[in-house]
Design a protein around this motif. Structure first.
Motif, PDB file in Angstrom:
ATOM      1  N   ASP A 291       0.807  -1.224   0.000  1.00 37.37           N
ATOM      2  CA  ASP A 291       0.000   0.000   0.000  1.00 37.37           C
ATOM      3  C   ASP A 291       0.841   1.276   0.000  1.00 37.37           C
ATOM      4  O   ASP A 291       0.340   2.342  -0.322  1.00 37.37           O
ATOM      5  N   ASN A 292       2.110   1.166   0.376  1.00 38.67           N
ATOM      6  CA  ASN A 292       2.981   2.338   0.410  1.00 38.67           C
ATOM      7  C   ASN A 292       3.607   2.645  -0.943  1.00 38.67           C
ATOM      8  O   ASN A 292       4.197   3.694  -1.119  1.00 38.67           O
ATOM      9  N   ILE A 293       3.484   1.726  -1.905  1.00 38.35           N
ATOM     10  CA  ILE A 293       3.981   1.970  -3.253  1.00 38.35           C
ATOM     11  C   ILE A 293       2.822   2.555  -4.057  1.00 38.35           C
ATOM     12  O   ILE A 293       1.855   1.873  -4.373  1.00 38.35           O
ATOM     13  N   LEU A 294       2.927   3.835  -4.369  1.00 40.69           N
ATOM     14  CA  LEU A 294       1.853   4.506  -5.096  1.00 40.69           C
ATOM     15  C   LEU A 294       1.928   4.238  -6.590  1.00 40.69           C
ATOM     16  O   LEU A 294       0.912   4.263  -7.276  1.00 40.69           O
ATOM     17  N   GLY A 295       3.137   3.986  -7.103  1.00 43.48           N
ATOM     18  CA  GLY A 295       3.283   3.702  -8.524  1.00 43.48           C
ATOM     19  C   GLY A 295       4.740   3.618  -8.907  1.00 43.48           C
ATOM     20  O   GLY A 295       5.626   3.927  -8.124  1.00 43.48           O
ATOM     21  N   THR A 296       4.973   3.185 -10.138  1.00 47.76           N
ATOM     22  CA  THR A 296       6.323   3.092 -10.675  1.00 47.76           C
ATOM     23  C   THR A 296       6.342   3.648 -12.092  1.00 47.76           C
ATOM     24  O   THR A 296       5.322   3.647 -12.782  1.00 47.76           O
ATOM     25  N   VAL A 297       7.508   4.120 -12.488  1.00 47.83           N
ATOM     26  CA  VAL A 297       7.733   4.600 -13.845  1.00 47.83           C
ATOM     27  C   VAL A 297       9.055   3.994 -14.294  1.00 47.83           C
ATOM     28  O   VAL A 297      10.035   4.031 -13.556  1.00 47.83           O
ATOM     29  N   ALA A 298       9.072   3.429 -15.494  1.00 51.57           N
ATOM     30  CA  ALA A 298      10.286   2.782 -15.978  1.00 51.57           C
ATOM     31  C   ALA A 298      10.763   3.393 -17.283  1.00 51.57           C
ATOM     32  O   ALA A 298       9.972   3.679 -18.178  1.00 51.57           O
ATOM     33  N   GLY A 299      12.058   3.580 -17.346  1.00 48.18           N
ATOM     34  CA  GLY A 299      12.710   3.950 -18.604  1.00 48.18           C
ATOM     35  C   GLY A 299      13.445   2.721 -19.107  1.00 48.18           C
ATOM     36  O   GLY A 299      13.004   1.593 -18.882  1.00 48.18           O
ATOM     37  N   ASP A 300      14.574   2.919 -19.744  1.00 46.12           N
ATOM     38  CA  ASP A 300      15.366   1.812 -20.256  1.00 46.12           C
ATOM     39  C   ASP A 300      16.183   1.162 -19.146  1.00 46.12           C
ATOM     40  O   ASP A 300      16.105  -0.045 -18.932  1.00 46.12           O
ATOM     41  N   ASP A 301      16.942   1.981 -18.424  1.00 45.26           N
ATOM     42  CA  ASP A 301      17.812   1.447 -17.380  1.00 45.26           C
ATOM     43  C   ASP A 301      17.609   2.116 -16.026  1.00 45.26           C
ATOM     44  O   ASP A 301      18.435   1.995 -15.131  1.00 45.26           O
ATOM     45  N   THR A 302      16.496   2.829 -15.883  1.00 43.09           N
ATOM     46  CA  THR A 302      16.193   3.514 -14.628  1.00 43.09           C
ATOM     47  C   THR A 302      14.712   3.360 -14.304  1.00 43.09           C
ATOM     48  O   THR A 302      13.861   3.573 -15.165  1.00 43.09           O
ATOM     49  N   GLY A 303      14.441   2.987 -13.061  1.00 47.74           N
ATOM     50  CA  GLY A 303      13.070   2.904 -12.591  1.00 47.74           C
ATOM     51  C   GLY A 303      12.854   3.882 -11.451  1.00 47.74           C
ATOM     52  O   GLY A 303      13.780   4.175 -10.687  1.00 47.74           O
ATOM     53  N   LEU A 304      11.670   4.413 -11.351  1.00 42.98           N
ATOM     54  CA  LEU A 304      11.318   5.345 -10.290  1.00 42.98           C
ATOM     55  C   LEU A 304      10.140   4.767  -9.515  1.00 42.98           C
ATOM     56  O   LEU A 304       9.092   4.469 -10.102  1.00 42.98           O
ATOM     57  N   LEU A 305      10.317   4.589  -8.221  1.00 42.91           N
ATOM     58  CA  LEU A 305       9.234   4.124  -7.348  1.00 42.91           C
ATOM     59  C   LEU A 305       8.732   5.321  -6.564  1.00 42.91           C
ATOM     60  O   LEU A 305       9.523   6.019  -5.927  1.00 42.91           O
ATOM     61  N   ILE A 306       7.443   5.584  -6.638  1.00 48.32           N
ATOM     62  CA  ILE A 306       6.830   6.675  -5.893  1.00 48.32           C
ATOM     63  C   ILE A 306       6.193   6.064  -4.654  1.00 48.32           C
ATOM     64  O   ILE A 306       5.271   5.253  -4.753  1.00 48.32           O
TER      65      ILE A 306
END
Length: 76
Positions: free
Chosen positions: A41-56
């Motif tokens: 529940d604490n992971i609001l979302g993720t965004v992925a590029g080629d070699d980098t991911g962002l966890l919000i």
């Protein structure tokens, strides 16, 4: 999830409520997909590029907790 992290993740770091994950080229999407499947529940979302991911994350404390868990569980 454990195998994906061990074989794909190069590094990760916390920046307030964000976690930046560096992966081998082309694998950020797989890592973010695996994180999305954790149903935390604490992971609001993720965004992925080629070699980098962002966890919000919900807040900075939950981001720190997840990084501690990742370090313990997915050590190389």
């Amino acid at each position: 999830l454990k195998k994906i992290f061990r074989e794909s993740v190069v590094d990760y770091a916390v920046a307030q409520n964000l976690i930046v994950i560096k992966t081998l080229p082309g694998l950020a999407s797989a890592v973010c997909g695996a994180v999305d499947s954790m149903y935390d529940d604490n992971i609001l979302g993720t965004v992925a590029g080629d070699d980098t991911g962002l966890l919000i994350m919900r807040n900075a404390a939950s981001a720190e907790r997840l990084c501690v868990q990742l370090r313990r569980t997915y050590k190389r």
